[in-house]
Structure formats: C-alpha cells, structure tokens
Design an enzyme around this catalytic site. Structure first.
Site, PDB file in Angstrom:
ATOM      1  N   HIS A  48     -40.259  77.090  -4.729  1.00  0.00           N
ATOM      2  CA  HIS A  48     -39.585  75.781  -4.117  1.00  0.00           C
ATOM      3  C   HIS A  48     -38.350  75.628  -4.705  1.00  0.00           C
ATOM      4  CE1 HIS A  48     -39.505  71.965  -1.790  1.00  0.00           C
ATOM      5  NE2 HIS A  48     -38.762  71.685  -2.974  1.00  0.00           N
ATOM      6  N   GLU A  49     -38.449  75.391  -6.064  1.00  0.00           N
ATOM      7  CA  GLU A  49     -37.248  74.739  -6.870  1.00  0.00           C
ATOM      8  C   GLU A  49     -36.159  75.995  -6.902  1.00  0.00           C
ATOM      9  OE1 GLU A  49     -36.784  71.838  -7.363  1.00  0.00           O
ATOM     10  OE2 GLU A  49     -38.807  71.053  -6.975  1.00  0.00           O
TER      11      GLU A  49
ATOM     12  N   HIS B  79     -29.416  77.676  -3.030  1.00  0.00           N
ATOM     13  CA  HIS B  79     -28.650  76.959  -2.362  1.00  0.00           C
ATOM     14  C   HIS B  79     -27.315  76.730  -3.333  1.00  0.00           C
ATOM     15  CE1 HIS B  79     -28.251  73.433   0.758  1.00  0.00           C
ATOM     16  NE2 HIS B  79     -27.196  74.495   0.934  1.00  0.00           N
TER      17      HIS B  79
END
Length: 732
Positions: free
Chosen positions: A520-521, A527
């Site tokens: 997730h991180e 991004h």
C-alpha cells in the site's frame, strides 16, 4: 536642564549598548547560519538531506532564515511595477521558497518519524512560526491582487500545466480567505494560529498516551497463545520501555489490537482492549476531548466565515465527491449492504465461541472428576476483545491454517525486494539498487536508487519500517523533495511503517496485513516517483484526498497475484515457496468475516463527517463528546459493541492531527477507484508493461495537472466509478 541632559546621555548609552548587543547577536546568528548544514547545498546526490551533519538545533534558525528568504522573494514580486503576468507573478511565486520547503519537509518528517525531545521542543516554536508566515502570504492583499489580476486576465488564454498552476494558486488564496472583509480576515488568521497550536497539542499527546497505555505483563503464562517470536518481542518491548515488568504489549494506533487474535488469557485480552479504547478519554493520564471540541468549533467557525454551512462543505469543495450529500449517499449504500452481513457474522462468531466454551467446560469436568471444579460459564457473551480471538480460531478451523503458519513466508526483506520491487519491475520496468552512501535519520533505514527501464535515475527511495517510541503510530509516505522539471529536481520519497523489528540476527516476519501495508505505502511512493510534471505544486501526490489513496490501494492488488506472490512468499529458512495448498487457504480466506473491516471503517468515517457537519453552536462540550459519538453511530445504524470504529473520536489522528478532516471517507471512495483499476488490469494483463505504462502515463505521472475524474475515465473507460465492484471485492 542639566538633569535632562544627563537623562539623554544615559538613554543614548543604552541605545548604543542595545545596538552593540544586536550587532553581536546578528554576528552570532550569521555564524550559526554559516555553520548550519541545512542552509548549505547538499553534496549528496539529488540534494538529498545529509543526516550525518544535521543537528537538532539546526532546524529553527534554518527555517527562520528560509522564511526571510521567501519573504524577500514575495516582496520582490509585489514591488514589481510592471503589469502582473503569469511569469512575473505566478511563476515567480512557484519558484520562491525552495529552501523553506526543503528544510520544513525534512523537519516534519522527523516530527512524525523520530520526534526526539529536541525535535519536540523546536516544533513548539516552528509550528506557530510557519502558521504566521502562511497567514502573512495568504492574506497579503497587495500580493493577492496581482494573483487575481493574472487569473482574471490570463486564465482563459493559458493551457496545460500553466493554466492548472494558475487555477490552483488562485484557489489556494480564495479558499484561505483572501476575498474576506478586513475584519473576517483578521479573525481567520487568529483561527489558523489557534488550530495549528491545538493540532500540535493533539499530535504531541497521542504518542505519549499510546506509550502510557502499554500493558505490562509479569508472568509469561499470561502470554499463552503467542508464538516464541511474539513473546520475544514482548520482552524486547518491555526492555526498551523501562522494564516495569518482564513483558509488555504495545498499543497500536487502531482500536482493535492485532495481538488479541492470539492471546488465550481472556483477562489479558480485556486489559489490552481497554487500554486501547481508553488511552485518551481521561480514564488515565491523557484526555484529548478538550482539545478536540476546540478544534471542531474553530473549524466550524472558519467554514462560516467563508460562507459555508459547515466545515465538511468547505473542505469537500475541491474533491471528487464535491459535497456532503454525495458522501453520505455513498456511505449509505455501503451501510445498507454491510448491516445484514455484520449481524450474521457476529451471530456465527458468538455461536462458535459458545461451542468452544462448552467443549472446554466438558474437558475441565472430565479432567477433574471433582465437585470443586469451576467450569467456564457457557453463557458468557461475546465481547469485542473476544472477537479477534474466536474469529482467528474459526478461520483456522475452516481453512486449516493460522497467521503463524504463513508468517515464516513473509520475510520483510523478501516482501520488499522479491515482491514490491519485482512487481514494479514487471509492470513499470523499474529497477532498484541499494545505496550505502546516503545518510539516514535512523540506523535501521535503507535507501535505494530507483532506475527507469532505460537505466536513467528516477528517484531515491527511503524505507523506515520499524517502530520505536519516538515514532507516531500508523504507516505513511511523503517526500523530502518532490519531482519538478522546472526545478530540475528528482523526487526523494520515503515510506514509514511501525513493524516490530526481530531480535538482532533474525529476519523480521510479517503478517499478511502488514505485507499488504508495505504494498500500500509503496503505491503512494510510486505516485511520487513516477511523477512527470513541470511544476512542484502540481506534482506527485498533490491531488485531492479522495483520489490520493487510489494508487496505494490499487498497488495492494499485486501482493496476491500468483506470479508476484510466489516470487516473494518463500520460507525464510529454506527459501521454498509457500505450498500451493497453504497459499490457496490463505488467499481464499481473505474475505472471511469481511464485514468487520468494512464496518469499523464506516463507523470512523461517519464520526469524521458528523463532527465536521456541525455549526459552532452545535459542537458538544468535552464532557458531552463521548455521548455525541454514541448518538452519531446509533442514528446511522453503526453503534455496534462488536464492531467499534477503527479510530474512536479521542484518538482519531487522521482528522484531529492529520489532514483528513471531513476526508476519511476517501479511503472507501478511492478503494472503489482502485478496485475498478485492478479489474481493468486483470482483464487486460495485470503484469504487462503495456497496461502498466498506460497507467503510468495517464495517471501516476500526471499529479494534479488534469481533472481527476477525467484521467480516471481516460484510463478505465468508465464514465463514473463502479461502487458495486467494491462490495464484490470484499465478498459482500
């Protein structure tokens, strides 16, 4: 007359003394700045912070100097006699304050991840200093009139990132209150200062309360059910926290504590759960309600000054959701699907518990053959501190495995290199190379070069995965520096988590949930790393809250793709992949009793919205706050002793100390987007470069340069997010 002359001479002497003192102070300050490593150009690659040279007392003087630098840069813009243009006003503003942003990014990274007493002391001065300077900029009418002139005269003529930058800058001023009357503007500045102080107080109190809530254990027998590794961790945690007892259980940031799934001792489970839910409600040494109600009241007043009904309406204006009606419509759709599932699952767990209790009672009677035997009371009702324990047992009975069976296959280093990095290589062509020459703020951190498919450097990636008393709870991503072609700056990205570090010489083994947290991180990190924007203000994760969680939640999907899973899920001793049968059991169980995770999220989300839909007069007192929470959850159908909010009001850091006020819904909202994108990948080839490059080009690289719904639709082909896909993905 002579007396007057004498007074004048004395006054003159005092002035001379004062000027001499100021000169000496100025020289001392100048000398301090000259020797301050934060004010020097870093000699490390990509201007990376040199933590080997930065000292705790460097931050305050460096930030003061950097504020003065940007103040002078803005004065130069406002003093410009030429007609305001995009270049001499907007672009000049975009290029100002580079030192201030760089230094404050480093400082706030440590405030969250390594808040030593020295950092905490500096924070007490730096936060109001930064707030005052932000007010100074946003309410500088001479400056704003130049910005407004450019917006009124050039907006329709500009294109691309230039147009978007102008829009974002102009709205940042108007959203802050630049169009208010003089009186309202003054009050807004006061509110901003008060909020900054209160949010800092809340942020300081929460980790201290978490440490205070530590549950101490004297007898190892009480830890029955824990693995040897978990017991060793309890011993290590006790030693690092002062050794009040041989063992301790550290309270994590969420309401439910993962360790409850394993603890056989019901009394200890109850102690742990109560320590969690009461950490900041005044039962013990810490009470956050007085701070919280002040924050809520000030935010409500701020919204009214801006002409909005409440803070939620004010906050949602620039999001994908747009308004509270859309958020609540979305939430009610989720709640309607969730409620019957949650009731059925709670009933199933309670029935299972009673069978287990009755079975154990019979075993006790048979073993004793004595009238003095005291069997367990079979009528005992399921309590929230029992739920994880019996859910885990049910899961083990149904799927014939437990978390301890799979943990040996989730070695943190393998998850990172053979899982996360491997997936990024397959999908985006990225490669990662560890560096030993980049200093970090903690010895347990690692740094990696991030290389594109053509071998060109894209970014530096820092990992800070292990918990410590100076780190706040949770997991997050941020940047020391963001990507910007205008600044010729590569992104310096970091991930922070709170995993328990294994004893020296042993591998750190993760649960499946912790493995997904790493994926997730890293989605957030991608991004930032893959941003390809001209302007710093628009790059990377500079998007609305209900979009920013999408890349991270989508990246979780790679964790369970067979090719990726088999590449990293290998036994830490033998390097053998997880057996097919065990893998199928684990992955097949992911939606087992899935209503819980959705319910705790919905409850927290509704609390957030309720607090931020109040007018100033409607905000409850600190004494009324606990009842307000119950009332809100009851009215929306989420008051459930078995499924409490993921974060209760008193320790909800996302909304009181972080940036998610009236925005916690974004986790569910963006999960819908993430599932839609994962479905697209699955249909077109989850690990194919063509799809990965398309996603990178259309979404990950764009930052906030285009309308977010447009870029979502451009990639998926969907005109609007498909909410049904989320319920299906969660097995509901």
């Amino acid at each position: 007359m002579k007396q007057n002359l004498k007074n004048v001479m004395i006054a003159a002497g005092l002035v001379c003394t004062a000027l001499t003192g100021q000169a000496q102070t100025s020289k001392a300050h100048s000398a301090q700045i000259v020797s301050n490593s934060l004010m020097k150009q870093s000699t490390l690659p990509f201007n990376a912070p040199d933590f080997s040279k930065i000292k705790g007392n460097d931050y305050l003087p460096a930030i003061r100097t950097a504020i003065d630098e940007q103040r002078a840069e803005i004065k130069k813009i406002t003093d410009n006699k030429q007609k305001p243009t995009f270049t001499n006003t907007i672009l000049a503003y975009e290029r100002s304050g580079k030192n201030l942003e760089r230094i404050s990014n480093i400082f706030y990274a440590l405030v969250s991840a390594d808040k030593t007493p020295e950092i905490e002391k500096a924070q007490g001065t730096i936060v109001p200093l930064m707030t005052d300077f932000e007010n100074e900029i946003k309410f500088n009418q001479k400056f704003f009139q130049r910005v407004k002139y450019v917006y009124d005269h050039e907006y329709t003529k500009l294109t691309g990132e230039d147009k978007k930058l102008l829009e974002v800058v102009y709205k940042s001023f108007t959203h802050a209150g630049a169009l208010l009357s003089k009186e309202k503007m003054a009050r807004m500045q006061e509110i901003n200062k008060e909020l900054a102080t209160l949010q800092q107080e809340f942020g300081d109190m929460l980790p201290k309360a978490g440490n205070e809530a530590t549950v101490w254990v004297n007898d190892i027998k009480e830890l029955s059910g824990l693995s040897e590794a978990d017991i060793a961790q309890c011993k290590k945690d006790a030693e690092s926290r002062g050794g009040k007892a041989p063992y301790c259980i550290v309270i994590t940031n969420t309401t439910q504590q993962p360790i409850l799934a394993s603890l056989d001792n019901r009394n200890l489970r109850e102690r742990v759960y109560n320590a969690s839910i009461h950490r900041t409600d005044g039962t013990g040494a810490y009470k956050t309600f007085p701070i919280i109600v002040k924050i809520a009241r000030l935010r409500a007043e701020k919204a009214q000054l801006m002409g909005y009904k409440n803070y939620a309406s004010y906050s949602l204006e620039n999001t994908m959701a747009k308004n509270t009606d859309n958020v609540y419509a979305f939430l009610r759709q989720m709640i309607e699907a969730y409620q019957p599932k949650s009731e059925a699952q709670t009933k199933a767990i309670e029935e299972y518990m009673n069978k287990q209790v009755n079975k154990l009672t019979g075993e006790q009677v048979n073993a004793s053959n004595s009238s003095t035997c005291q069997p367990i009371n079979s009528s005992t009702s399921l309590q929230p501190y029992d739920r994880f324990y019996y859910s885990a047992k049910m899961k083990k009975d149904q799927y014939s495995f437990s978390d301890d069976d799979v943990k040996p296959y989730f070695n943190l280093d393998s998850v990172l290199v053979n899982g996360i990095f491997y997936a990024a290589h397959r999908v985006y062509g990225l490669s990662f190379r560890e560096r030993k020459d980049i200093p970090t703020y903690n010895k347990d951190m690692k740094v990696f070069d991030v290389l594109d498919a053509d071998g060109k450097q894209l970014a530096l990636f820092y990992c800070d995965y292990f918990r410590r008393p100076t780190k706040r709870g949770g997991a997050w991503m941020s940047a020391f520096l963001k990507q910007s072609s205008d600044r010729n700056q590569k992104p310096l990205i970091y991930n922070v988590c709170n995993f328990a570090k294994a004893p020296e010489g042993q591998p750190t083994l993760l649960t499946w949930d912790e493995t997904q947290t790493m994926f997730h991180e890293f989605g957030h990190a991608l991004h930032g790393m893959l941003s390809n924007c001209k302007y710093n203000t628009l790059s990377g994760t500079a998007v609305s809250r209900d979009f920013v969680e999408m890349p991270s939640q989508f990246n979780e999907s790679f964790a369970s793709i067979p090719e990726v899973f088999n590449h990293y899920a290998r036994h830490y001793k033998t390097n053998e992949p997880m057996p097919d049968a065990l893998r199928e059991k684990m992955l097949g169980s992911l939606n087992f009793l899935s209503a819980y995770s959705l319910g705790e999220n919905l409850a927290a989300t509704c609390l957030d919205m309720a607090w931020h839909c109040l007018s100033p007069s409607e905000v409850p007192t600190a004494q009324e706050a606990p009842e307000f929470e119950k009332k809100v959850l009851s009215e929306i159908g989420l008051l459930n002793n078995q499924i409490p909010p993921r974060y209760s009001t008193s320790y909800f850091n996302h909304i009181w100390g972080g940036g998610y006020a009236a925005g916690y819904y974004s986790y569910l909202w963006s999960e819908v987007l993430a599932v839609n994108i994962a479905d697209y990948f699955a249909e077109h080839g989850a690990l194919t470069r063509k799809v990965g490059d398309d996603f990178r080009q259309k979404i990950l690289s764009r930052g906030n340069t285009q309308d977010l719904m447009t870029i979502f639709s451009d990639f998926t082909g969907l005109k609007a997010p498909n909410t049904k896909a989320l319920l299906k993905a969660r097995g509901m």
